[in-house]
Design an enzyme around this catalytic site. Sequence first.
Site, PDB file in Angstrom:
ATOM      1  N   ASP A   1      57.530  79.041  76.689  1.00  0.00           N
ATOM      2  CA  ASP A   1      58.918  78.583  76.614  1.00  0.00           C
ATOM      3  C   ASP A   1      59.509  78.465  78.022  1.00  0.00           C
ATOM      4  O   ASP A   1      58.782  78.265  79.004  1.00  0.00           O
ATOM      5  CB  ASP A   1      59.714  79.520  75.685  1.00  0.00           C
ATOM      6  CG  ASP A   1      60.853  78.812  74.972  1.00  0.00           C
ATOM      7  OD1 ASP A   1      61.896  78.585  75.612  1.00  0.00           O
ATOM      8  OD2 ASP A   1      60.716  78.469  73.776  1.00  0.00           O
TER       9      ASP A   1
ATOM     10  N   LYS B   1      57.912  71.612  73.458  1.00  0.00           N
ATOM     11  CA  LYS B   1      59.203  72.005  72.878  1.00  0.00           C
ATOM     12  C   LYS B   1      60.279  71.487  73.822  1.00  0.00           C
ATOM     13  O   LYS B   1      60.286  71.825  75.004  1.00  0.00           O
ATOM     14  CB  LYS B   1      59.291  73.530  72.729  1.00  0.00           C
ATOM     15  CG  LYS B   1      60.699  73.995  72.310  1.00  0.00           C
ATOM     16  CD  LYS B   1      60.786  75.508  72.125  1.00  0.00           C
ATOM     17  CE  LYS B   1      62.230  75.932  71.933  1.00  0.00           C
ATOM     18  NZ  LYS B   1      62.368  77.402  71.771  1.00  0.00           N
TER      19      LYS B   1
ATOM     20  N   ASP C   1      64.207  71.028  74.612  1.00  0.00           N
ATOM     21  CA  ASP C   1      65.491  71.671  74.307  1.00  0.00           C
ATOM     22  C   ASP C   1      66.677  70.742  74.581  1.00  0.00           C
ATOM     23  O   ASP C   1      66.497  69.576  74.945  1.00  0.00           O
ATOM     24  CB  ASP C   1      65.574  72.973  75.125  1.00  0.00           C
ATOM     25  CG  ASP C   1      66.244  74.100  74.359  1.00  0.00           C
ATOM     26  OD1 ASP C   1      67.084  73.813  73.485  1.00  0.00           O
ATOM     27  OD2 ASP C   1      65.934  75.276  74.644  1.00  0.00           O
TER      28      ASP C   1
ATOM     29  N   ARG D   1      64.451  70.833  65.310  1.00  0.00           N
ATOM     30  CA  ARG D   1      65.248  71.982  64.902  1.00  0.00           C
ATOM     31  C   ARG D   1      66.493  71.487  64.192  1.00  0.00           C
ATOM     32  O   ARG D   1      67.136  70.541  64.649  1.00  0.00           O
ATOM     33  CB  ARG D   1      65.605  72.803  66.133  1.00  0.00           C
ATOM     34  CG  ARG D   1      64.439  73.683  66.619  1.00  0.00           C
ATOM     35  CD  ARG D   1      64.423  75.003  65.894  1.00  0.00           C
ATOM     36  NE  ARG D   1      65.747  75.590  66.027  1.00  0.00           N
ATOM     37  CZ  ARG D   1      66.180  76.175  67.147  1.00  0.00           C
ATOM     38  NH1 ARG D   1      65.386  76.316  68.182  1.00  0.00           N
ATOM     39  NH2 ARG D   1      67.403  76.650  67.225  1.00  0.00           N
TER      40      ARG D   1
ATOM     41  N   ASP E   1      69.885  78.670  67.013  1.00  0.00           N
ATOM     42  CA  ASP E   1      68.744  79.594  67.107  1.00  0.00           C
ATOM     43  C   ASP E   1      68.811  80.677  66.034  1.00  0.00           C
ATOM     44  O   ASP E   1      69.868  81.240  65.766  1.00  0.00           O
ATOM     45  CB  ASP E   1      68.732  80.307  68.470  1.00  0.00           C
ATOM     46  CG  ASP E   1      68.300  79.377  69.596  1.00  0.00           C
ATOM     47  OD1 ASP E   1      68.091  78.174  69.351  1.00  0.00           O
ATOM     48  OD2 ASP E   1      68.180  79.881  70.730  1.00  0.00           O
TER      49      ASP E   1
END
Length: 491
Positions: free
Chosen positions: A71, A146, A148, A204, A208
């Site tokens: 990450d 991933k 963001d 997503r 979170d």
Amino acid sequence: MVHSSLIVTAAFSWLHLVNAVNNGLARTPPMGWNNWNSLACDVSEDLLLSTSKKLIDLGLRDMGYDHVVLDDCWQDIRGEDGYVTPDKGKFPNGMRAISDQLHMKGFKFGMYSSAGEMTCARYAGSLDHESKDAENFASWGVDFLKYDNCYHMGRMGTPETSFNRFKAMSDALRATGRQIALSLCNWGEDYVHTWGMSIANAWRMSGDIYDSFARPDDLCGCDTNNPTDPFCIAPGTHCSVLFILNKVAPFVDRSIPGGWNDLDMLEVGQGGMTDEEYKAHFALWAALKSPLMLGNDLRVTSPSTLSIINNPAIIALSQDMHGRAAQRVARNLDVPKDEYGVGETHIWSGKLHNGDQVVILLNAANEDLDMSAPLSEIFVSEGPGGSAPQANQSWEVFDLWANRMSDAEARSILEAADDQTRAEIFGKLGWYNATDIPYEVGLEQGDKRLFGQKVGVVEAHSAWNVKVLRHSAKVYRFRRSGVKSEGHNEL
Ligand SMILES: *[C@@H]1O[C@H](CO)[C@@H](O)[C@H](O)[C@H]1NC(C)=O
Ligand SMILES: *[C@@H]1O[C@H](CO)[C@@H](O)[C@H](O)[C@H]1NC(C)=O
């Protein structure tokens, strides 16, 4: 020459058949591990390599957890040549060395960036640098990104604005010629569930997750009584399992093979939920076809954590070839509430590739309850009001947690002194091994380890009734009675 023209023809016809992002990846939800939930910015080469060893030693790679995802916080600065270099203190041998080692052991290597001027931890972001960053990722042998949503410079607020911002990276990855799965992390903003599948393999759909089953929190900054509020101001960082389930329920059907609603990384083993809550969290993430990214620090895994995440009968729901999420067919708010005013029950139901049906009774009320799942609701998608032909037949009910590994067995794996001992233990247990038998094959062959244990029968036009403990879920596979299948070779 003949060969290459054949390949081109095949590729074209195949492109016409797929309807998600056309990269052929993530035909079932991706599985693996990501460091963020347990370790945040505490990343290093040693962490990734020691975790990959744990994934092998604990048998988890061979359950299907084949992505190791790094990450945020791996970066140094963006140099004058426009490329970001990794932090030399944390990654002394660079990223290629790590990805080579991971690939050698059968893993895929995942990386992270943000569609903003900075990442969420305020390192160099990829916005307007997509091509150079994608080139970097490809040259490092990255398989999964991933991506963001922090510091996006105001480029959000309409679906098209967000779509274009994320599409820039999707195009840049494709231009590298390397197969890299794209996992959007834009927190459900701008109706991503309506456009994510065109450019990405997962998106997503909420803020979170945090390590709580049902506790509402202001930092999951949408109206917690109205999780589907499209004008949610701050998708936030403290969303409970229950909040995320309520948020995804109306559009859970948007997941298709190659493009999945991402309910966020798993919290199993982090310590904030009970064993029953973790079991419910894990089973629902599997049945709803979320990617299954372990979020716990595997170096300190407990026996009960291991025996949740290595249950093949649950993982088989996730990796089922039908590739459609279970949907919520009943929700009851008229049940005892906790001190936050939270309390509800759900029934989730979904079709599986071989004609079986997954059925989950979730008790998120504040008391143990007798729950009832009628066939008319379970099969509502095939016809409401009990008109579904499936409601007019009897079903055998298989409990998918019944064959969970015992604590003693899990402990013996965790404490095995060397590879030899571990191999003997796995041999003796005869545990499912998805490297040997992919889930698709195991399901096709009726491998008993994927089907749980028979606990009863529901007659036509009736209901399955069961007591469900407070904050837990009963997870079943319904199988047609009297059909020729695993264990029932009737003539
Ligand atoms: C699973 O099967 C593969 C291939 O046969 C083997 O290499 C691996 O050691 C097995 N894993 C476990 C945990 O037994
Ligand atoms: C249910 O199935 C039986 C045969 O198994 C049939 O005779 C009957 O008409 C069906 N009823 C309904 C309501 O579909």
